[in-house]
Design a protein around this motif. Structure first.
Motif, short mmCIF file in Angstrom:
data_model
loop_
_atom_site.label_atom_id
_atom_site.label_comp_id
_atom_site.label_asym_id
_atom_site.label_seq_id
_atom_site.Cartn_x
_atom_site.Cartn_y
_atom_site.Cartn_z
N SER A 59 0.88 -1.16 -0.06
CA SER A 59 0.04 0.20 -0.05
C SER A 59 0.67 1.21 0.00
O SER A 59 0.39 2.26 -0.54
CB SER A 59 -0.91 -0.12 1.13
N TRP A 60 1.97 1.25 0.56
CA TRP A 60 3.02 2.23 0.44
C TRP A 60 3.48 2.83 -0.86
O TRP A 60 3.40 4.02 -1.21
CB TRP A 60 4.35 1.98 1.30
N PHE A 61 3.68 1.69 -1.58
CA PHE A 61 3.97 2.03 -3.15
C PHE A 61 3.07 2.72 -3.81
O PHE A 61 2.93 3.61 -4.68
CB PHE A 61 4.61 0.76 -3.80
N ARG A 62 1.74 2.00 -3.60
CA ARG A 62 0.54 2.30 -4.49
C ARG A 62 0.09 3.53 -4.17
O ARG A 62 -0.58 4.32 -4.94
CB ARG A 62 -0.40 1.06 -4.69
N GLY A 63 0.18 3.94 -2.87
CA GLY A 63 -0.32 5.20 -2.45
C GLY A 63 0.60 6.33 -2.48
O GLY A 63 0.16 7.58 -2.49
N SER A 64 1.96 6.05 -2.79
CA SER A 64 2.87 7.28 -2.84
C SER A 64 3.06 7.64 -4.47
O SER A 64 2.63 6.82 -5.51
CB SER A 64 4.23 6.70 -2.38
N THR B 160 9.84 8.01 -13.47
CA THR B 160 8.36 8.69 -12.69
C THR B 160 7.45 8.55 -13.79
O THR B 160 7.60 8.27 -14.86
CB THR B 160 8.91 9.95 -12.01
N ALA B 161 6.38 8.96 -13.26
CA ALA B 161 4.98 9.13 -13.98
C ALA B 161 3.98 10.22 -13.57
O ALA B 161 4.03 10.60 -12.53
CB ALA B 161 4.05 8.01 -13.73
N GLU B 162 3.69 11.07 -14.77
CA GLU B 162 2.77 12.17 -14.68
C GLU B 162 1.86 12.39 -15.46
O GLU B 162 1.94 11.62 -16.34
CB GLU B 162 3.69 13.48 -14.72
N ASP B 163 0.69 12.96 -15.05
CA ASP B 163 -0.53 13.16 -15.97
C ASP B 163 -0.44 14.53 -16.62
O ASP B 163 0.65 15.31 -16.59
CB ASP B 163 -1.57 13.03 -15.24
N SER C 288 -0.01 8.40 -8.88
CA SER C 288 0.26 7.29 -7.63
C SER C 288 0.78 6.06 -8.23
O SER C 288 0.75 6.02 -9.43
CB SER C 288 -1.15 7.27 -6.84
N GLY C 289 1.39 5.59 -7.27
CA GLY C 289 1.91 4.27 -7.86
C GLY C 289 1.19 3.31 -8.42
O GLY C 289 1.36 2.30 -9.55
N GLU C 290 -0.54 3.39 -7.95
CA GLU C 290 -1.24 2.45 -8.48
C GLU C 290 -1.68 2.87 -10.23
O GLU C 290 -1.67 1.89 -10.94
CB GLU C 290 -2.57 2.41 -7.72
N GLU C 291 -1.71 4.18 -10.07
CA GLU C 291 -1.73 4.77 -11.62
C GLU C 291 -0.79 4.42 -12.63
O GLU C 291 -1.08 4.08 -13.47
CB GLU C 291 -2.30 6.16 -11.48
N GLY C 292 0.37 4.59 -11.78
CA GLY C 292 1.51 4.17 -12.72
C GLY C 292 1.54 2.89 -13.07
O GLY C 292 1.77 2.68 -14.15
N LEU C 293 1.09 2.02 -12.28
CA LEU C 293 1.20 0.37 -12.65
C LEU C 293 0.00 0.23 -13.54
O LEU C 293 0.34 -0.70 -14.49
CB LEU C 293 0.81 -0.22 -11.34
N GLN C 294 -0.85 1.01 -13.51
CA GLN C 294 -1.91 1.06 -14.71
C GLN C 294 -1.33 1.25 -16.06
O GLN C 294 -1.84 0.51 -16.94
CB GLN C 294 -3.25 1.63 -14.43
N VAL C 295 -0.72 2.25 -15.96
CA VAL C 295 -0.02 2.69 -17.56
C VAL C 295 1.08 1.64 -17.88
O VAL C 295 0.96 1.29 -19.06
CB VAL C 295 0.64 4.00 -17.07
#
Length: 326
Positions: free
Chosen positions: A142-147, A240-243, A250-257
């Protein structure tokens, strides 16, 4: 005195001297195949049945993978790709193909996000390897996906591969392969060549960005290399990932990409230069979209401010008129 020799026709001479690749010993052909690059070796598979058989040998593709990406030689990574190096090469060498239907349904995205990501990072300067790292990142916490999405490939204890050499940041080439060991899928999220070279206004360091190979639904995964001001030596390498609103996702959004670009098809091979140019153009289009969005937001905010000012002036004038004509 010379005697007459039998007449030799051109057709019989050609028949006697014609040699096809099928006549060569398989070891000779295999040694030749080892000299080919990936696209040429893949093309050889469709030439003849013998070439198809010889060019699909796992050791050929494994050797090609290790020579293309030296970071794969890590003992943790090597067993993961040894089973199917040809499939891995096909995944990692070509850039993802982007279409309108690349996005996965939300339920599938949430269920299939990688729990572990392995990064293989290689940086070249004028064709010479100067940085090679293997990074394994636990992404299920949860730390990675929330950060904010961030993978750091910098090893502060490691010495540069070319100490004392002045490096030109604009001539760097970077490969950043993300591999999901659970699904056996890989994708290269770097544009290979830099899409932007900037100078940090405060520290004087040079920031080199590699992006465009992983752009999806208004989000971009970007590899950022920071080089020292004086020597250009690599100091920091992060992913890194940005919109499109210039906000770190977030880590979860980055993983979705990451999941989306891994599952996407791959572009038809048109050469490295064409792929790199397309990746840069995709990133520039992303920047143009970001600029248009900012301008649109600024216009809306300007109109809102004007409307609020007009209302405030009208209220003030009404109050003033009420006081004067009371």
């Amino acid at each position: 005195m010379l005697t007459d020799s039998p007449a030799i026709t051109s057709s019989s001479l050609a028949a006697a001297t014609t040699t096809t690749i099928e006549d060569l010993h398989p070891d000779v052909v295999t040694r030749t195949l080892r000299l080919l690059d990936g696209p040429t070796l893949a093309a050889a598979c469709s030439a003849t049945s013998q070439l198809r058989s010889l060019s699909t040998q796992s050791d050929l593709w494994l050797k090609l993978c290790l020579s293309t990406w030296p970071s794969l030689q890590h003992p943790r990574f090597l067993p993961l790709i040894s089973a199917s190096p040809r499939y891995f090469f096909s995944d990692a060498f070509r850039f993802p193909a982007f279409h309108a239907n690349n996005a996965l349904p939300v339920s599938e995205e949430a269920a299939a996000l990688p729990g572990t990501l392995i990064s293989a990072v290689d940086i070249y300067h004028r064709g010479v390897l100067i940085f090679s790292r293997f990074v394994e990142t636990e992404t299920s916490s949860s730390w990675f996906r929330g950060s904010p999405f961030l993978i750091d490939a910098t090893d502060q204890m490691a010495e540069p591969l070319l100490p004392g050499v002045i490096i030109s940041p604009g001539e760097l080439m970077l490969s950043w392969i993300l591999f999901d060991p659970a699904q056996g899928r890989a994708v290269n999220v770097s544009s290979r060549r830099a899409v932007a070279v900037e100078r940090h206004w405060y520290t004087g360091e040079t920031v080199v960005r590699f992006a465009g190979a992983a752009v999806s639904e208004g989000k971009v995964i970007c590899a950022v290399v920071t080089c020292s001001e004086m020597t250009g030596q690599v100091q920091e390498v992060v992913l890194t990932a940005e919109d499109i609103d210039d906000v770190c996702v977030s880590g979860e959004e980055g993983l979705q990409v990451v999941r989306t670009v891994m599952e996407a098809g791959r572009n038809k091979w048109r050469g490295k230069a064409a792929e790199e140019e397309e990746a840069k153009e995709r990133y520039l289009e992303y920047l143009r979209g970001k600029r248009r969005r900012k301008e649109s937001r600024a216009r809306r905010e300007g109109a809102m401010d004007l409307c609020c000012t007009a209302i405030g002036v009208a209220v003030f004038l009404g109050f003033l008129a009420l006081v004067v004509f009371r």
